[in-house]
Design an enzyme around this catalytic site. Structure first.
Site: not given
Ligand code: GLU
Length: 486
Positions: A25, A249-252
């Site tokens: 991405y 952060s990719k998660r947050r």
């Protein structure tokens, strides 16, 4: 070859590049790097080059590469050359290493990983920096020395300096870096070598990239010196951080341009938001791509990390949604509307009117489509609270009276509907308009927020309005009948 030295090249031949390592991405930070490189090249009438750094073979699939290109296209960042792939230059990288070896500017190193580790630890324990100790530097090992890497021979001391266009004078003493590896034992080039060789071969004049590469640059300067090529101008742009001040952060956090697109942000809003993450031009906030290509400069890039504030993006998105021509708005909103409708959405005067009503109150196209759910779907979802408050037994008289008059309406227009509402309010004892509008609004939209009631009814159309009011009346009657049975 160009003259060795640190003078920035003349601005007449600006060539910038965006060199992403594909990850599946387009990352927000990468998009900003791309935008700044694009804008700088456009501002100076130069060329913007795309180079995919695909040396990590596992992650670098064609799909993940395509995702990056798609993101760039969507943002409107066109490139003049490429996409080139770093892997295509493998032969050239090897040749350059051979050349450096032949010139004694590089040397083979046969130290094993284990012995390197031990010596590094000993150096650290003794208070040193743990850089390579030069064990093989003077051994003059030949190609038959067994498994080996190749290291660049750095000057024993002296500053590997450069003038960063954002951070100013920068650099590191060669002794603090040590002779780092430029070719692995399997013959593949290290990142630094590949980047420098490709930048030289592509005639890159300005390397604009994330500040995470600032510490890499002194060693790259050493490579330019070894290759006797004048280094390009470097501009390192401060990192983008989350609103909380933490690392993205990719998660947050949302870090993917594609995800912003799916969430209904316009490319224009995103570009405007991204350019302002680190760059400013007076007090101005609104920058279309055309402004950016005209105004962007490296002098106005700040040195502190930029916070990615979503509220700001939403504000910009609303601004651009309001600015769009009706045809553009329709085109942009349609995919989001069709997702909610779960079928093709026809271009009608009612749809256009609805878009105009909703653009005033939508921060994103997805929000807009959600606000239009009552128009887009045949089955409406009643909101429990709204039903409890407004679809009561006491509303039945009003609803029945309005339904009767509406069924006889000769024309379905705001004026006629307003007349009907006023007549019914007067006939039932001078009722306040809200007493009529709210039950009807809940009946036709399921909730109690929508554009003005007459506009809402006109957009929905006569047939659907009458059917839904009838359905709401039945719902109240059935519910009250059950309540009485109890
Ligand atoms: N491929 C590197 C990255 O994605 C960029 C290298 C460079 O800009 O010099 O971080």
């Amino acid at each position: 070859m160009r003259r060795l030295g640190y003078d920035p090249p003349p601005m007449t031949d600006v060539r910038t590049r965006f060199a992403p390592s594909p990850t599946g991405y387009l990352h927000l930070g990468s998009a900003r790097t791309a935008l700044y490189n694009w804008a700088f090249a456009r501002r100076h009438g130069g060329k913007f080059i795309l180079r995919i750094e695909d040396t990590d073979r596992e992650r670098s699939t064609r799909e993940s590469e395509e995702a990056v290109l798609e993101g760039l296209r969507w943002l409107g960042l066109d490139w003049d050359e490429g996409p080139f792939r770093q892997s295509e230059n493998a032969q050239r990288h090897r040749e350059v290493v051979e050349q450096l070896l032949a010139q004694n500017k590089a040397y083979r190193c046969a130290c094993t990983r284990e012995s390197l580790e031990l010596r590094k630890q000993a150096s650290v324990d003794a208070g040193g920096r743990g850089v390579y100790d030069g064990h093989c530097r003077e051994l003059d090992l030949g190609p038959d020395c067994g498994p080996h890497t190749v290291r660049l021979r750095l000057p024993p001391d002296g500053m590997l300096g450069f003038r960063d266009a954002v951070f100013g004078p920068s650099g590191q003493d060669a002794s603090q870096i040590g002779d780092a590896i430029i070719q692995r034992s399997d013959g593949s080039p290290l990142f630094h070598l590949a980047v420098v060789v490709d930048d030289i071969d592509m005639g890159i004049s300005h390397v604009i990239r994330g500040a995470d590469h600032h510490p890499n640059t002194p060693f790259q300067i050493a490579l330019y010196q070894a290759l006797e090529v004048e280094p390009p101008t470097f501009a390192h742009i401060p990192l983008t951080i989350a609103e909380s001040g933490k690392k993205l952060s990719k998660r947050r956090d949302n870090v993917s341009i594609q995800q912003f697109q799916e969430e209904g942000y316009l490319a224009a809003a995103l570009v405007n938001w991204i350019v302002r993450l680190g760059w400013s031009h007076g007090d101005e906030e609104i920058f279309a791509l055309d402004d950016i290509r005209r105004l962007f400069d490296l002098e106005s890039v700040g040195r502190s990390a930029a916070r990615a504030e979503i509220a700001k993006l939403q504000w910009l998105d609303q601004h651009y949604i309001k600015q769009l021509s009706m045809n553009e708005l329709l085109q942009q909103a349609r995919p989001h509307f069709e997702r909610v409708a779960e079928r093709p959405v026809e271009d009608t005067p009612e749809l256009r009117k609805l878009l105009d009503l909703l653009r005033e109150r939508s921060k994103t196209l997805v929000e807009m489509a959600e606000l239009a759910h009552w128009y887009l779907r045949d089955e409406i979802e009643y909101q429990e609270k709204a039903v409890k408050k407004h679809l009561r037994g006491s509303a039945l008289t009003v609803m029945r009276a309005l339904l009767e008059r509406m069924s006889e309406a000769e024309e379905w227009s705001e004026e006629v509907l307003e007349g009907i509402f006023h007549d019914v309010a007067a006939a039932l004892g001078d009722l306040k308009m809200g007493k009529l509008a709210q039950p009807i609004r809940v009946a036709v939209t399921g909730g109690h927020s929508s554009p003005g009631i007459f506009e809402t009814l006109v957009v929905l159309g006569e047939k659907r309005t009458i059917q839904r009011i009838g359905q709401a009346i039945e719902l109240i009657e059935r519910r009250d009948a059950v309540a009485t049975d109890d």
